[in-house]
Design a protein around this motif. Sequence first.
Motif, PDB file in Angstrom:
ATOM      1  N   SER A 147       0.826  -1.205   0.000  1.00 39.14           N
ATOM      2  CA  SER A 147       0.000   0.000   0.000  1.00 39.14           C
ATOM      3  C   SER A 147       0.862   1.257   0.000  1.00 39.14           C
ATOM      4  CB  SER A 147      -0.953   0.001   1.194  1.00 39.14           C
ATOM      5  OG  SER A 147      -0.221   0.006   2.398  1.00 39.14           O
ATOM      6  N   VAL A 148       2.031   1.196   0.639  1.00 37.02           N
ATOM      7  CA  VAL A 148       2.942   2.339   0.637  1.00 37.02           C
ATOM      8  C   VAL A 148       3.482   2.574  -0.768  1.00 37.02           C
ATOM      9  CG1 VAL A 148       5.156   3.192   1.500  1.00 37.02           C
ATOM     10  CG2 VAL A 148       3.574   2.068   3.057  1.00 37.02           C
ATOM     11  N   VAL A 149       3.837   1.498  -1.454  1.00 34.82           N
ATOM     12  CA  VAL A 149       4.331   1.615  -2.825  1.00 34.82           C
ATOM     13  C   VAL A 149       3.247   2.217  -3.723  1.00 34.82           C
ATOM     14  CG1 VAL A 149       5.089   0.305  -4.854  1.00 34.82           C
ATOM     15  CG2 VAL A 149       6.041  -0.220  -2.610  1.00 34.82           C
ATOM     16  N   THR A 150       2.026   1.800  -3.546  1.00 36.32           N
ATOM     17  CA  THR A 150       0.916   2.341  -4.331  1.00 36.32           C
ATOM     18  C   THR A 150       0.799   3.845  -4.137  1.00 36.32           C
ATOM     19  OG1 THR A 150      -0.258   0.250  -4.146  1.00 36.32           O
ATOM     20  CG2 THR A 150      -1.571   2.171  -4.756  1.00 36.32           C
ATOM     21  N   ALA A 161       5.116   2.123 -19.977  1.00 36.63           N
ATOM     22  CA  ALA A 161       5.048   2.135 -18.506  1.00 36.63           C
ATOM     23  C   ALA A 161       4.617   3.507 -17.994  1.00 36.63           C
ATOM     24  CB  ALA A 161       6.399   1.749 -17.920  1.00 36.63           C
ATOM     25  N   ILE A 162       5.219   4.566 -18.555  1.00 26.97           N
ATOM     26  CA  ILE A 162       4.845   5.916 -18.121  1.00 26.97           C
ATOM     27  C   ILE A 162       3.370   6.184 -18.418  1.00 26.97           C
ATOM     28  CG2 ILE A 162       5.188   8.376 -18.601  1.00 26.97           C
ATOM     29  CD1 ILE A 162       8.187   7.691 -18.964  1.00 26.97           C
ATOM     30  N   ARG A 163       2.911   5.819 -19.581  1.00 32.33           N
ATOM     31  CA  ARG A 163       1.494   6.026 -19.934  1.00 32.33           C
ATOM     32  C   ARG A 163       0.567   5.212 -19.037  1.00 32.33           C
ATOM     33  NH1 ARG A 163       2.268   6.021 -26.399  1.00 32.33           N
ATOM     34  NH2 ARG A 163       3.091   8.124 -26.552  1.00 32.33           N
ATOM     35  N   PHE A 164       0.989   3.986 -18.689  1.00 34.54           N
ATOM     36  CA  PHE A 164       0.180   3.153 -17.800  1.00 34.54           C
ATOM     37  C   PHE A 164       0.007   3.819 -16.439  1.00 34.54           C
ATOM     38  CE2 PHE A 164       0.235   0.097 -14.278  1.00 34.54           C
ATOM     39  CZ  PHE A 164      -0.985  -0.516 -14.481  1.00 34.54           C
ATOM     40  N   PHE A 165       1.129   4.288 -15.850  1.00 36.29           N
ATOM     41  CA  PHE A 165       1.044   4.915 -14.528  1.00 36.29           C
ATOM     42  C   PHE A 165       0.261   6.222 -14.578  1.00 36.29           C
ATOM     43  CE2 PHE A 165       4.901   2.301 -13.506  1.00 36.29           C
ATOM     44  CZ  PHE A 165       4.273   1.542 -12.553  1.00 36.29           C
ATOM     45  N   GLU A 166       0.451   6.998 -15.637  1.00 37.21           N
ATOM     46  CA  GLU A 166      -0.293   8.247 -15.760  1.00 37.21           C
ATOM     47  C   GLU A 166      -1.798   7.976 -15.911  1.00 37.21           C
ATOM     48  OE1 GLU A 166       0.623  11.405 -15.425  1.00 37.21           O
ATOM     49  OE2 GLU A 166       2.675  10.802 -14.986  1.00 37.21           O
ATOM     50  N   ALA A 167      -2.152   6.995 -16.712  1.00 37.18           N
ATOM     51  CA  ALA A 167      -3.572   6.698 -16.973  1.00 37.18           C
ATOM     52  C   ALA A 167      -4.260   6.110 -15.742  1.00 37.18           C
ATOM     53  CB  ALA A 167      -3.694   5.732 -18.136  1.00 37.18           C
ATOM     54  N   SER A 168      -3.516   5.369 -14.948  1.00 36.88           N
ATOM     55  CA  SER A 168      -4.129   4.695 -13.806  1.00 36.88           C
ATOM     56  C   SER A 168      -3.953   5.465 -12.497  1.00 36.88           C
ATOM     57  CB  SER A 168      -3.561   3.289 -13.670  1.00 36.88           C
ATOM     58  OG  SER A 168      -2.168   3.355 -13.497  1.00 36.88           O
ATOM     59  N   ARG A 169      -3.447   6.675 -12.580  1.00 32.80           N
ATOM     60  CA  ARG A 169      -3.256   7.484 -11.358  1.00 32.80           C
ATOM     61  C   ARG A 169      -4.605   7.648 -10.646  1.00 32.80           C
ATOM     62  NH1 ARG A 169       1.047  10.931 -10.160  1.00 32.80           N
ATOM     63  NH2 ARG A 169       1.748  10.695 -12.293  1.00 32.80           N
ATOM     64  N   GLY A 170      -4.606   7.335  -9.390  1.00 27.94           N
ATOM     65  CA  GLY A 170      -5.829   7.424  -8.610  1.00 27.94           C
ATOM     66  C   GLY A 170      -6.575   6.093  -8.518  1.00 27.94           C
ATOM     67  N   THR A 171      -6.355   5.237  -9.475  1.00 23.38           N
ATOM     68  CA  THR A 171      -7.021   3.937  -9.428  1.00 23.38           C
ATOM     69  C   THR A 171      -6.005   2.808  -9.286  1.00 23.38           C
ATOM     70  OG1 THR A 171      -6.932   3.687 -11.828  1.00 23.38           O
ATOM     71  CG2 THR A 171      -8.897   4.719 -10.909  1.00 23.38           C
ATOM     72  N   LEU A 172      -4.739   3.179  -9.195  1.00 20.66           N
ATOM     73  CA  LEU A 172      -3.663   2.192  -9.119  1.00 20.66           C
ATOM     74  C   LEU A 172      -3.755   1.398  -7.829  1.00 20.66           C
ATOM     75  CD1 LEU A 172      -1.298   1.374 -10.874  1.00 20.66           C
ATOM     76  CD2 LEU A 172       0.118   2.979  -9.617  1.00 20.66           C
ATOM     77  N   CYS A 173      -3.830   0.104  -7.933  1.00 15.70           N
ATOM     78  CA  CYS A 173      -3.932  -0.744  -6.758  1.00 15.70           C
ATOM     79  C   CYS A 173      -3.197  -2.045  -7.049  1.00 15.70           C
ATOM     80  CB  CYS A 173      -5.379  -1.041  -6.419  1.00 15.70           C
ATOM     81  SG  CYS A 173      -5.552  -2.035  -4.939  1.00 15.70           S
ATOM     82  N   PHE A 174      -2.202  -2.396  -6.222  1.00 19.27           N
ATOM     83  CA  PHE A 174      -1.417  -3.598  -6.425  1.00 19.27           C
ATOM     84  C   PHE A 174      -1.797  -4.741  -5.496  1.00 19.27           C
ATOM     85  CE2 PHE A 174       1.419  -0.297  -8.034  1.00 19.27           C
ATOM     86  CZ  PHE A 174       1.721  -0.810  -9.264  1.00 19.27           C
ATOM     87  N   SER A 175      -2.768  -4.554  -4.658  1.00 20.53           N
ATOM     88  CA  SER A 175      -3.082  -5.615  -3.683  1.00 20.53           C
ATOM     89  C   SER A 175      -3.979  -6.663  -4.248  1.00 20.53           C
ATOM     90  CB  SER A 175      -3.693  -5.016  -2.429  1.00 20.53           C
ATOM     91  OG  SER A 175      -4.785  -4.206  -2.764  1.00 20.53           O
TER      92      SER A 175
END
Length: 111
Positions: free
Chosen positions: A73-76, A97-111
């Motif tokens: 959760s800290v990494v997220t 990778a950059i586009r993925f992180f930019e597009a998913s900002r706010g919804t990014l969840c790795f759990s």
Amino acid sequence: MEVKKVHGKNDILIFLLKAALENPDGIVKDILFLLVDKNTLESIIKELKYKNSVYQEKVYWKIRTSYSSSYRSVVTELLKTLDFRSKSLSKPRRTLAIRFFEASRGTLCFS
């Protein structure tokens, strides 16, 4: 009296017990086998080997659980706050990778 932790004591005990069982003449036969029979020593060796493997497995799962429940959760949150840039957008994987992180900002969840 100062007591120090002995690392690897199970391995040392296994080594000593195996040596006693492999060379049972002399002191081992005269004294040790009077106190503890051969079958008991063999059982102790099996138990020590089992406990060592169980301990290693417990450590592995403890570390894995710690990572998945708190560090992830800290990494997220860290990834959400980063601003991804690159001077070299000619590399397709980096751009993706950059586009993925930019597009998913706010919804990014790795759990």
